[in-house]
Motif scaffolding. Structure first.
Motif, short mmCIF file in Angstrom:
data_model
loop_
_atom_site.label_atom_id
_atom_site.label_comp_id
_atom_site.label_asym_id
_atom_site.label_seq_id
_atom_site.Cartn_x
_atom_site.Cartn_y
_atom_site.Cartn_z
N GLU A 1 25.74 -61.55 6.58
CA GLU A 1 24.62 -62.03 7.42
C GLU A 1 24.26 -63.47 7.08
O GLU A 1 23.92 -64.26 7.96
CB GLU A 1 23.40 -61.12 7.22
N HIS B 1 27.22 -65.98 8.53
CA HIS B 1 27.88 -65.77 9.83
C HIS B 1 28.11 -67.06 10.61
O HIS B 1 29.06 -67.16 11.37
CB HIS B 1 27.09 -64.76 10.67
N ASP B 2 27.28 -68.05 10.40
CA ASP B 2 27.48 -69.30 11.13
C ASP B 2 28.01 -70.42 10.23
O ASP B 2 27.98 -71.59 10.61
CB ASP B 2 26.18 -69.73 11.82
N PRO C 1 33.35 -68.43 8.57
CA PRO C 1 33.83 -67.25 9.32
C PRO C 1 34.80 -66.37 8.54
O PRO C 1 34.71 -65.15 8.62
CB PRO C 1 34.50 -67.87 10.55
N THR D 1 32.87 -64.40 6.03
CA THR D 1 32.04 -63.42 6.74
C THR D 1 32.89 -62.23 7.18
O THR D 1 32.51 -61.07 6.98
CB THR D 1 31.39 -64.08 7.98
N TYR D 2 34.03 -62.55 7.78
CA TYR D 2 34.96 -61.51 8.24
C TYR D 2 35.39 -60.63 7.06
O TYR D 2 35.40 -59.40 7.15
CB TYR D 2 36.15 -62.22 8.87
N LEU E 1 32.57 -58.36 6.06
CA LEU E 1 32.43 -57.24 7.00
C LEU E 1 33.47 -56.16 6.71
O LEU E 1 33.17 -54.96 6.72
CB LEU E 1 32.59 -57.73 8.44
N THR F 1 33.50 -54.35 14.91
CA THR F 1 32.58 -55.45 14.65
C THR F 1 33.33 -56.64 14.04
O THR F 1 33.12 -57.79 14.43
CB THR F 1 31.46 -55.00 13.68
N TYR G 1 33.95 -60.30 15.79
CA TYR G 1 33.46 -61.53 15.15
C TYR G 1 34.60 -62.53 14.98
O TYR G 1 34.43 -63.73 15.17
CB TYR G 1 32.83 -61.19 13.80
N LYS H 1 22.92 -60.12 12.64
CA LYS H 1 24.06 -60.37 13.51
C LYS H 1 25.00 -59.16 13.52
O LYS H 1 25.75 -58.96 14.45
CB LYS H 1 24.86 -61.58 13.00
N PHE H 2 24.97 -58.41 12.44
CA PHE H 2 25.98 -57.36 12.29
C PHE H 2 25.36 -55.98 12.20
O PHE H 2 25.67 -55.20 11.29
CB PHE H 2 26.85 -57.66 11.06
#
Lengths: 213, 577
Positions: free
Chosen positions: A46, A49-50, A53, A56-57, A60, A83, A87, B63-64
C-alpha cells in the motif's frame, strides 16, 4: 529471532517505511508466522503502490504466498493473484501461479492460457523476495503439461523435449520432465492414451505433474 | 495524539518483544490479544489468543482491497467459523519472550458450537483465591450469537493445561452481548463492566445454576452491580474495556487501559475502523484521576490490548496487531509523564475522523422544517446523515411507536436513521453483516434490535414474523455497501407481500459508474407502487447518493419529484431558507 527483533525495532522507529515493513514481513515468513507476514507485506504494498511497482507487485505476491502456505483459502488466493496481475501485468510470476491454480483443478484451458501469457514476459529481473518462482522454465513446464490435456499432444511432447535441454531446472522438476518424455515417447493414437489419468508420483516432492497414459 | 507509543517507550529505555507460538502449530494464522499476569514469585504468565484466520486489512490508500473488501477475515473456505484457541505461556521475565507454552485443553467442558464465532475470545488471565482463571467472552452456545463472559478455572502444570471448570456469567437485566469486562486483580471476582460511567460488578461463583441449551448444559453463575457512578466523561467515542485493572502506585490508585473504536466509511463506502487506547487511572475511591489522550501502540488501524502489569519501574503492556501478531511492550513508568492527558476542566476535543460527510444535523433553534409534524417541538437532536429520520417523521406526521426495517444498520447513532425513531417509541429490526457494528450496537444501543445477518439472503417474511413485525412496516431503510449489494437486498424483499410507508434507498449514484443501481432500483420500487418524492439526495451539492419514496396508500401530501436527474441538496429539500 535476532533479525526479527532488529527489523521490529526498525519498524517501530518508522512504521511508514515500506522496505522495513517488507523486511519485517520476510522475517515473520521465515519463522512460519504467515499472518503477521501478510500484514507487513500488505502495508508495504500500500505504501509503495505509486513509487516502486516491482516491489509492490512482489509484496502483493507475498500476501498471496502466506495464504497459499496456510491452505484452504483458494478462492481468495485466486483473487489475490488477479490483483497482482491487474496491478502489474508485464511480469510472469503471477501468471505461473494462476496456471498452477487452474491445473490443480484440472481446468486445463485456463491453465494453458496463463502459461502462455506468462511466457510473453520472460527474462525479467529477479524480484526482491522469494515468491515460489523457480524460473521462467516453469511456465514452459506448465504449458507442456497442460497442452497435453487440451489435446495438443504433439506440442506437449515437443515442449517436454525442449525442457530437457534447459539448464538450471530444479532436480525434482527434471525427474518429471524425463519421466514424461519417456512415457509419452511411445507413439500411439489409442483411446487409452487420450483417457489418461493423473497420478501423484510418490517420489515427487512438488505438485502433480506426472502424466500417465 | 500519540500514534506510536512503542517508539516512545523504546526511546525512553523500554523494549518490544514479539510473542510467538511456532508456525507449524498455528498454520501461520493469527496470534493476537495477549493478556498478562504476574505471579507472586515473579513469573509472568501470558495468554495468547490464536485465531484460526488471517486478517486482511488494507490501510492507507486501500489500493489493494482483496476479493472481499478492505477488511476481511480469511477463514478456511470450507469452514466459515471464526475459531479461537488459547495458549497459556510463561514469559522470560527479562526478555519477555515466550519461554514455554501449552494450548488450553477445553474438551472437558465443550459442547458443540452453533454460532459463527467459536471459543473463548479476548481472554484475560489472573489468579484469584489461588486459582488460575481465564475469563473471556463466548458466543457459540446459542444460535443467535448471544455472548457472555465466562470464568474458567485452569489446571496448569508441566504436562497438562486443562480447563477444569467453565462458568457462564449471567446478567440481569438480560442483554445480547457482554464482553471486555476488566478483571480487578486485587479484588477477587470483581470486574469493571463499564469504565465510563463506572460500573463494577461482582460475580458470585457460589450462586450456581444450570441452563439447558440446544447442544448441552451450561453452568451459570450470577453477577450483581456493586459500584455504579453517575458522572460520565464527555468523550466522542466512549471508553470500552481492554486490559485488566491493576493496582498502581502506593496510594491505592488503580490503572487500566481502555479502548475505543472509530467506525468510518472509506471513499468506496466500505466500513472500517480505527482502534485507539487510553490509560485510565482511578483513585482508591474509584474517582477518575487521570485519563490519557488516545494513542496507538504501533500505528496500525486495528490494535487491541488485553494485558497490563507493573514490573519494577516499568509497565508491561501486551496487545494484538491487526489480529495477526502479538507483542509485549515494556515502557518505563516515568514515560507516562510524556503522554498527553485530558483536561477535564475544558471541553474534550474530538478525535480526528475520516468520514465521507459529517451528518447534517437538524437544529431546532434555527432550522425551519419545510414539512413540520406533530411533536416537532420536542425534538432536540437527530442522527441521520441527511435528515432521513426527520423526513420519515414528516411523511408520517411525527408518528410515535412506528415500525422500521433497517437494512445496513451501521453505527448505532452516528449517521443512523432509526436512532431518533427508537427514542420516539419505534421498534424494528436492524440488519448488518458486520460483527463490529453488532459490537457497537450492543455496547451503545443495547435496546436496539441488531441482527447480524446477510441482507442479501435474508428471508424477510420469516424475519418479520420472528421480530413481531406485521406485513406493513412504516419505514424501510436500504443502505448496505457497495450499492450493488443494496440492489440485491432490494430484489430479495418480497414487495408483493411486505408494504412500507416510507423508503430511503441508497444507490450511491455518484460512484456507481454504470448507473445500474439507481436505474434498476427505481424501476423496482416504482413498479411496486412507490412514489419517488426526492431523488438524488446529496449531503453536499454534488454527491447524489439516495432516493426517497413514499407509499401513497399510507402517506398523503407529498408531491413526486419530476426532475429525476436533478441533485437535491438535502438541506435545501428539508429546510426552509
Amino acid at each position: 529471532m535476532d533479525k526479527l527483533n532488529k527489523y521490529l525495532k526498525a519498524y517501530v522507529n518508522d512504521p511508514l517505511d515500506p522496505y522495513i515493513n517488507a523486511q519485517l514481513g520476510e522475517e515473520y515468513e521465515l519463522i512460519g508466522q504467515g499472518a503477521a507476514a501478510l500484514s507487513y507485506f500488505l502495508r508495504a504494498a500500500e505504501l509503495l503502490h505509486d513509487k516502486d511497482p516491482e516491489m509492490t507487485y512482489c509484496c502483493l505476491l507475498k500476501t498471496w504466498k502466506q495464504i497459499h502456505n496456510t491452505t484452504r483459502r483458494e478462492q481468495w488466493e485466486l483473487g489475490q493473484l488477479q490483483t497482482a496481475v491487474a496491478y502489474f501485468p508485464q511480469r510472469p510470476e503471477a501468471y505461473l501461479h494462476l496456471s498452477l491454480h487452474h491445473s490443480k483443478r484440472e481446468e486445463w484451458k485456463e491453465s494453458y492460457m496463463y502459461s502462455c501469457l506468462g511466457l510473453l514476459y520472460q527474462n525479467k529481473s529477479k524480484l526482491p523476495y522469494n515468491i515460489n518462482y523457480p524460473g521462467d522454465y516453469m511456465l514452459l513446464f506448465q504449458k507442456a503439461f497442460t497442452s497435453w490435456y487440451i489435446g495438443q499432444r504433439q506440442e506437449s511432447k515437443k515442449l517436454w523435449s525442449q525442457l530437457e535441454n534447459i539448464k538450471d531446472i530444479l532436480p525434482e522438476h527434471m525427474v518429471i520432465i524425463q519421466h514424461n518424455i519417456k512415457t509419452l515417447g511411445k507413439e500411439t493414437d489409442s483411446l487409452q492414451e487420450i483417457n489418461f489419468k493423473m497420478s501423484v508420483g510418490e517420489n515427487l516432492t512438488t505438485e502433480k505433474y506426472s502424466i500417465i497414459t | 495524539m500519540i500514534d506510536n507509543l512503542a517508539k516512545l517507550a523504546i526511546n525512553s529505555g523500554g523494549s518490544i518483544t514479539p510473542l510467538i507460538i511456532p508456525g507449524e502449530l498455528i498454520d501461520g494464522t493469527g496470534l493476537c490479544n495477549v493478556s498478562l499476569f504476574k505471579e507472586e514469585n515473579g513469573d509472568i504468565i501470558a495468554n495468547i489468543r490464536h485465531v484460526h484466520y488471517t486478517l486482511y486489512h488494507s490501510e492507507f490508500d486501500q489500493k489493494f482491497n482483496c476479493k472481499w473488501g478492505v477488511l476481511s477475515y480469511l477463514n478456511p473456505e470450507d469452514d466459515i467459523h471464526l475459531i479461537t484457541g488459547n495458549y497459556l505461556c510463561k514469559l522470560n521475565p527479562d526478555t519477555l519472550e515466550v519461554d514455554s507454552f501449552q494450548k488450553i485443553d477445553t474438551t472437558k467442558n465443550d459442547i458443540t458450537p452453533i454460532w459463527d464465532f467459536h471459543g473463548l475470545e479476548d481472554v484475560r488471565t489472573f489468579r484469584w483465591d489461588d486459582k488460575l482463571y481465564v475469563c473471556g467472552v463466548r458466543r457459540d452456545v446459542k444460535d443467535n450469537g448471544e455472548g457472555r463472559m465466562e470464568l474458567c478455572e485452569v489446571e496448569w502444570s508441566k504436562n497438562i493445561c486443562i480447563e477444569q471448570t467453565r462458568d457462564r456469567i449471567e446478567v440481569d437485566p438480560h442483554t445480547y452481548l457482554e464482553k471486555n469486562w476488566m478483571p480487578i486483580f486485587d479484588m477477587p471476582y470483581h470486574f469493571v463492566k463499564w469504565a465510563n460511567p463506572l460500573e463494577i460488578v461482582k460475580v458470585n461463583p457460589e450462586d450456581k445454576s444450570t441452563q439447558t441449551v440446544k447442544k448441552g448444559t451450561l453452568n451459570i453463575i450470577s453477577s450483581e452491580t456493586v459500584i455504579k457512578k453517575d458522572d460520565k466523561i464527555n468523550l466522542p467515542l466512549g471508553l470500552r474495556g481492554s486490559s485488566p485493572v491493576i493496582l498502581f502506585g502506593d496510594k491505592g490508585d488503580r490503572m487500566c487501559i481502555t479502548h475505543e473504536t472509530d467506525f468510518f466509511h472509506h471513499p468506496g463506502m466500505m466500513k472500517d475502523a480505527h482502534y485507539y487506547h487510553r490509560f485510565l487511572i482511578w483513585d482508591k475511591d474509584w474517582n477518575v484521576k487521570s485519563l490519557s489522550k488516545p494513542f496507538k501502540f504501533m500505528g496500525a488501524m486495528i490494535e487491541f490490548c488485553c494485558g497490563l502489569l507493573v514490573q519494577d519501574d516499568n509497565l508491561i503492556m501486551s496487545y494484538g496487531y491487526q489480529d495477526n501478531a502479538a507483542y509485549a511492550l515494556k515502557m518505563p513508568i516515568k514515560t507516562l509523564n510524556e503522554l498527553e492527558w485530558e483536561d477535564f476542566s475544558t471541553e474534550i476535543e474530538n478525535i480526528e475522523t475520516t468520514t465521507w460527510h459529517e451528518p447534517l444535523i437538524y437544529n431546532p433553534l434555527t432550522d425551519k422544517l419545510k414539512v413540520p409534524f406533530e411533536g416537532l417541538e420536542n425534538i432536540t437532536k437527530n442522527y441521520s446523515q441527511c435528515y432521513q429520520d426527520m423526513f420519515v417523521l414528516s411523511c408520517l406526521n411525527g408518528k410515535r411507536n412506528g415500525t422500521y426495517l433497517e437494512i445496513g444498520a451501521g453505527h448505532p447513532y452516528y449517521g443512523n436513521n432509526t436512532a431518533l425513531l427508537e427514542e420516539l417509541g419505534w421498534r424494528g429490526a436492524s440488519l448488518d453483516i458486520n460483527p463490529a457494528s453488532g459490537q457497537s450496537w450492543e455496547e451503545n444501543r443495547p435496546n436496539g434490535n441488531f441482527i447480524l445477518q446477510d441482507a442479501i439472503t435474508t428471508d424477510y417474511i420469516q424475519l418479520c414474523k420472528s421480530n413481531g413485525l406485521s406485513r406493513y412496516i412504516d419505514y424501510l431503510q436500504l443502505d448496505i455497501d457497495p450499492s450493488y449489494n443494496t440492489l440485491q437486498a432490494l430484489k430479495n424483499i418480497p414487495l408483493d407481500v411486505l408494504e412500507f410507508g416510507v423508503i430511503t434507498y441508497e444507490h450511491d449514484f455518484y460512484i456507481d459508474k454504470d448507473e445500474t443501481c439507481r436505474k434498476e432500483s427505481r424501476e423496482i420500487l416504482q413498479n411496486a407502487g412507490y412514489i419517488l418524492v426526492a431523488s438524488n439526495i446529496s449531503p453536499d451539492k454534488n454527491s447524489p447518493y439516495e432516493d426517497w419514496y413514499i407509499n401513497p396508500k399510507y402517506v398523503k401530501g407529498y408531491k413526486n419529484e419530476e426532475k429525476f436527474e436533478k441533485i437535491l441538496f438535502a438541506k435545501d429539500y428539508m429546510i426552509n431558507g
